[in-house]
Design a protein around this motif. Structure first.
Motif, PDB file in Angstrom:
ATOM      1  N   ALA A   1      25.057  47.213  50.418  1.00  0.00           N
ATOM      2  CA  ALA A   1      25.717  46.693  51.618  1.00  0.00           C
ATOM      3  C   ALA A   1      26.504  45.419  51.338  1.00  0.00           C
ATOM      4  CB  ALA A   1      24.686  46.445  52.716  1.00  0.00           C
ATOM      5  N   LYS A   2      26.195  44.731  50.252  1.00  0.00           N
ATOM      6  CA  LYS A   2      26.904  43.493  49.920  1.00  0.00           C
ATOM      7  C   LYS A   2      28.243  43.745  49.227  1.00  0.00           C
ATOM      8  CE  LYS A   2      22.830  40.493  49.511  1.00  0.00           C
ATOM      9  NZ  LYS A   2      22.098  39.550  48.635  1.00  0.00           N
ATOM     10  N   LEU A   3      28.515  45.002  48.866  1.00  0.00           N
ATOM     11  CA  LEU A   3      29.788  45.294  48.214  1.00  0.00           C
ATOM     12  C   LEU A   3      30.956  44.940  49.132  1.00  0.00           C
ATOM     13  CD1 LEU A   3      29.258  48.735  46.431  1.00  0.00           C
ATOM     14  CD2 LEU A   3      29.738  46.537  45.340  1.00  0.00           C
ATOM     15  N   ASP A   4      31.920  44.230  48.606  1.00  0.00           N
ATOM     16  CA  ASP A   4      33.146  43.899  49.326  1.00  0.00           C
ATOM     17  C   ASP A   4      34.103  45.082  49.178  1.00  0.00           C
ATOM     18  OD1 ASP A   4      35.660  43.006  50.127  1.00  0.00           O
ATOM     19  OD2 ASP A   4      35.335  40.974  49.371  1.00  0.00           O
ATOM     20  N   THR A   5      34.330  45.812  50.263  1.00  0.00           N
ATOM     21  CA  THR A   5      35.158  47.018  50.170  1.00  0.00           C
ATOM     22  C   THR A   5      36.599  46.696  49.786  1.00  0.00           C
ATOM     23  OG1 THR A   5      35.556  46.936  52.560  1.00  0.00           O
ATOM     24  CG2 THR A   5      33.739  48.317  51.785  1.00  0.00           C
ATOM     25  N   HIS A   6      37.097  45.528  50.180  1.00  0.00           N
ATOM     26  CA  HIS A   6      38.462  45.149  49.803  1.00  0.00           C
ATOM     27  C   HIS A   6      38.546  44.907  48.295  1.00  0.00           C
ATOM     28  CE1 HIS A   6      39.737  44.928  53.951  1.00  0.00           C
ATOM     29  NE2 HIS A   6      38.712  44.128  54.232  1.00  0.00           N
ATOM     30  N   ARG A   7      37.560  44.223  47.755  1.00  0.00           N
ATOM     31  CA  ARG A   7      37.535  44.009  46.315  1.00  0.00           C
ATOM     32  C   ARG A   7      37.376  45.338  45.580  1.00  0.00           C
ATOM     33  NH1 ARG A   7      34.304  43.844  42.088  1.00  0.00           N
ATOM     34  NH2 ARG A   7      34.652  42.319  40.431  1.00  0.00           N
ATOM     35  N   LEU A   8      36.502  46.208  46.096  1.00  0.00           N
ATOM     36  CA  LEU A   8      36.303  47.508  45.475  1.00  0.00           C
ATOM     37  C   LEU A   8      37.601  48.311  45.469  1.00  0.00           C
ATOM     38  CD1 LEU A   8      34.416  49.618  44.233  1.00  0.00           C
ATOM     39  CD2 LEU A   8      33.818  50.348  46.561  1.00  0.00           C
ATOM     40  N   SER A   9      38.336  48.282  46.572  1.00  0.00           N
ATOM     41  CA  SER A   9      39.614  48.997  46.643  1.00  0.00           C
ATOM     42  C   SER A   9      40.594  48.468  45.608  1.00  0.00           C
ATOM     43  CB  SER A   9      40.219  48.870  48.047  1.00  0.00           C
ATOM     44  OG  SER A   9      39.427  49.532  49.000  1.00  0.00           O
ATOM     45  N   ARG A  10      40.659  47.134  45.470  1.00  0.00           N
ATOM     46  CA  ARG A  10      41.563  46.548  44.485  1.00  0.00           C
ATOM     47  C   ARG A  10      41.179  46.951  43.067  1.00  0.00           C
ATOM     48  NH1 ARG A  10      40.856  41.978  47.790  1.00  0.00           N
ATOM     49  NH2 ARG A  10      39.454  41.024  46.240  1.00  0.00           N
ATOM     50  N   GLN A  11      39.873  46.994  42.814  1.00  0.00           N
ATOM     51  CA  GLN A  11      39.445  47.345  41.465  1.00  0.00           C
ATOM     52  C   GLN A  11      39.695  48.825  41.168  1.00  0.00           C
ATOM     53  OE1 GLN A  11      39.208  45.312  39.336  1.00  0.00           O
ATOM     54  NE2 GLN A  11      37.391  45.325  38.037  1.00  0.00           N
ATOM     55  N   VAL A  12      39.506  49.689  42.150  1.00  0.00           N
ATOM     56  CA  VAL A  12      39.837  51.101  41.968  1.00  0.00           C
ATOM     57  C   VAL A  12      41.321  51.241  41.647  1.00  0.00           C
ATOM     58  CG1 VAL A  12      40.044  53.345  43.132  1.00  0.00           C
ATOM     59  CG2 VAL A  12      37.973  51.976  43.431  1.00  0.00           C
ATOM     60  N   GLU A  13      42.164  50.474  42.339  1.00  0.00           N
ATOM     61  CA  GLU A  13      43.605  50.525  42.099  1.00  0.00           C
ATOM     62  C   GLU A  13      43.943  50.037  40.684  1.00  0.00           C
ATOM     63  OE1 GLU A  13      47.770  48.990  44.196  1.00  0.00           O
ATOM     64  OE2 GLU A  13      45.821  48.438  45.033  1.00  0.00           O
ATOM     65  N   ARG A  14      43.318  48.943  40.259  1.00  0.00           N
ATOM     66  CA  ARG A  14      43.585  48.417  38.919  1.00  0.00           C
ATOM     67  C   ARG A  14      43.140  49.403  37.835  1.00  0.00           C
ATOM     68  NH1 ARG A  14      41.033  42.885  40.897  1.00  0.00           N
ATOM     69  NH2 ARG A  14      42.899  41.760  41.557  1.00  0.00           N
ATOM     70  N   ILE A  15      41.936  49.932  37.984  1.00  0.00           N
ATOM     71  CA  ILE A  15      41.414  50.861  36.981  1.00  0.00           C
ATOM     72  C   ILE A  15      42.264  52.127  36.947  1.00  0.00           C
ATOM     73  CG2 ILE A  15      39.457  52.396  36.494  1.00  0.00           C
ATOM     74  CD1 ILE A  15      37.625  50.050  37.385  1.00  0.00           C
ATOM     75  N   SER A  16      42.630  52.627  38.117  1.00  0.00           N
ATOM     76  CA  SER A  16      43.464  53.833  38.171  1.00  0.00           C
ATOM     77  C   SER A  16      44.812  53.588  37.505  1.00  0.00           C
ATOM     78  CB  SER A  16      43.663  54.266  39.625  1.00  0.00           C
ATOM     79  OG  SER A  16      42.429  54.567  40.250  1.00  0.00           O
ATOM     80  N   THR A  17      45.416  52.448  37.801  1.00  0.00           N
ATOM     81  CA  THR A  17      46.705  52.114  37.195  1.00  0.00           C
ATOM     82  C   THR A  17      46.591  52.022  35.681  1.00  0.00           C
ATOM     83  OG1 THR A  17      47.369  50.900  39.181  1.00  0.00           O
ATOM     84  CG2 THR A  17      48.566  50.404  37.153  1.00  0.00           C
ATOM     85  N   TYR A  18      45.558  51.353  35.212  1.00  0.00           N
ATOM     86  CA  TYR A  18      45.339  51.217  33.767  1.00  0.00           C
ATOM     87  C   TYR A  18      45.213  52.587  33.092  1.00  0.00           C
ATOM     88  CZ  TYR A  18      42.548  50.619  29.534  1.00  0.00           C
ATOM     89  OH  TYR A  18      42.069  50.708  28.252  1.00  0.00           O
TER      90      TYR A  18
END
Length: 459
Positions: free
Chosen positions: A136-153
């Motif tokens: 529950a402590k996961l920041d969904t905005h941060r998670l979205s950004r990281q998914v975008e970065r990893i996907s782009t990479y």
């Protein structure tokens, strides 16, 4: 209906009703759910199994009998009745009495581990609370950004070639690298964890790969006790439940594996649907809505974990008139329950989340929202950066992973116009993919591994 595997049609009346007068039930022919025929067309098997009633006799592996629940209402009753249907696999009578081969491929998925997945009552509540509170402590905005970065990479690694296997080179790696981030893996441990889980799924040397996963998680727990951060592992280490090292390792073993593999399957099946079904290719509403609709359809019709939710009756019980013996495994077919014909008229009126893809009851998946976000984000990024991507082979030529526990593609070959990367910038909002022309292939990740290579790239 003809049997999908050459079996004769079941005799009149449900075989599971035999023996209700106190006599021993006659042996029934169990339907195997582990061969290539099942992998190619599981819905045909589910349709056949419904002739037995709300549940049917199957094998999850050779010599591993299971009663499979295919009815939606019966599935909910099993999932929501912990007093009658226990998750504690130490009740598994056939295993305890030596009738299950210990090298069976079903044993690693079904045998007991000291974690929340196999616990009941107060112990389950204590372990589950540590997981739920930390997730529950996961920041969904941060998670979205990281998914975008990893996907782009990852897209950068193959975008200059014009071809890609979207399962092995994208879906699998997106899920593994995002899991590494969520659980706060440092570079070297993330590389080893990704290598271990890749080996477990490939099945080449599953025992050695599973050992590598366990060793990596042991080091991760020790590392986070010494240097906690803002990640799920650190939050669990500091949780008031006071999990021991052994409890932490066993929780993380299930969480990392069950977190990455279903997302891999969901991304792969979602991309297949988008790229092969004209309802999802283009359209007036834009990519985001189409991707969300595709993910919802996969979760309803082809969930990434189709048959699991194994329970053990605490005593001899009846389920919709069917006799179930104490200690005999009863598994829920999430895929069959979701496509139960009794729901066909009402499915559009049900909530999008009325499906059982993430299970239900006290053992419902605690990470269903982050998992869905990861799948949608990865699919959107790929379709945005490679808008002309298309399947490279006919749909009927694709192969599916064997076994009853997962519904996932072995490969998903695709092609697109090769791309030359303009610049390498850590800001994914600045489009890296612009000039479309053939270019030399991108170099492979550093020898350290995908995770350490990604961290070095984006830092």
């Amino acid at each position: 209906m003809d049997s999908p595997s050459g079996f004769t049609n079941p005799p009149p009346g449900c075989p599971a009703h035999q023996g209700m007068n106190g006599s021993q039930p006659e042996p029934v022919e169990r339907v195997p759910l582990y061969g290539p025929e099942f992998a190619a067309d599981p819905q045909r098997f589910y349709e056949y199994l419904r002739q037995y009633g709300p549940a049917a006799p199957v094998e999850f592996a050779p010599g591993v009998p299971v009663t499979l629940v295919t009815d939606y209402s019966a599935a909910l009753q099993v999932l929501q009745s912990p007093e009658l249907f226990s998750k504690d696999a130490r009740r598994w009578r056939d295993l305890n009495e030596g009738r299950i081969p210990h090298d069976s491929p079903a044993v690693p998925m079904m045998a007991h581990r000291p974690n929340a997945f196999f616990a009941d009552g107060a112990e389950h509540l204590r372990l589950r609370q540590a997981i739920s509170d930390s997730m529950a402590k996961l920041d969904t905005h941060r998670l979205s950004r990281q998914v975008e970065r990893i996907s782009t990479y990852l897209i950068e690694q193959f975008s200059t070639r014009g071809t890609v296997d979207l399962v092995d080179e994208y879906a699998k790696l997106v899920s593994l690298l995002v899991i590494n981030d969520v659980f706060g893996c440092p570079a070297h441990l993330g590389d080893r964890l990704a290598e271990g889980w890749s080996g477990v799924w490939a099945g080449d040397d599953a025992e050695a790969a599973s050992k590598l996963v366990g060793e990596s998680l042991t080091e991760l727990v020790a590392y986070k006790r010494a240097q906690p951060g803002e990640d799920v592992t650190s939050w669990m280490v500091r949780h008031p439940a006071g999990l021991s090292d052994e409890e932490m390792i066993n929780q993380l073993f299930t969480m990392t594996g069950a977190g990455a593999d279903p997302v891999r399957n969901l991304i792969g099946s979602g991309l297949l649907l988008v790229l092969s079904d004209e309802r999802f290719f283009g359209g007036q509403y834009g990519g985001a809505l189409l991707v969300e609709d595709a993910v919802d359809e996969v979760l309803w019709n082809s969930p990434p974990i189709p048959n699991y939710g194994v329970h053990y009756p605490t005593r001899d019980v009846e389920l919709f008139g069917m006799r179930l013996a104490a200690g005999d495994p009863v598994a829920v077919s999430f895929a069959a329950a979701n496509t139960d014909p009794s729901l066909s008229a009402s499915r559009q009126m049900l909530s999008k989340r009325a499906h059982l893809a993430w299970s239900a009851g006290p053992h419902a998946c605690p990470a269903k929202d982050p998992a869905t976000l990861m799948a949608i984000g990865a699919m959107e990024r790929l379709l945005n950066l490679l808008p002309d991507i298309e399947l490279a082979v006919p749909v009927e030529n694709l192969n599916w992973r064997l076994g009853p526990f997962q519904r996932g593609l072995v490969e998903l070959p695709a092609s697109f116009t090769p791309v030359r990367l303009r610049s390498r910038t850590p800001n994914p909002s600045q489009e890296n993919v612009a000039a479309r022309q053939t270019s030399a292939p991108e170099p492979a990740p550093a020898k350290g591994g995908w995770w350490s290579s990604f961290l070095a790239r984006w830092r």
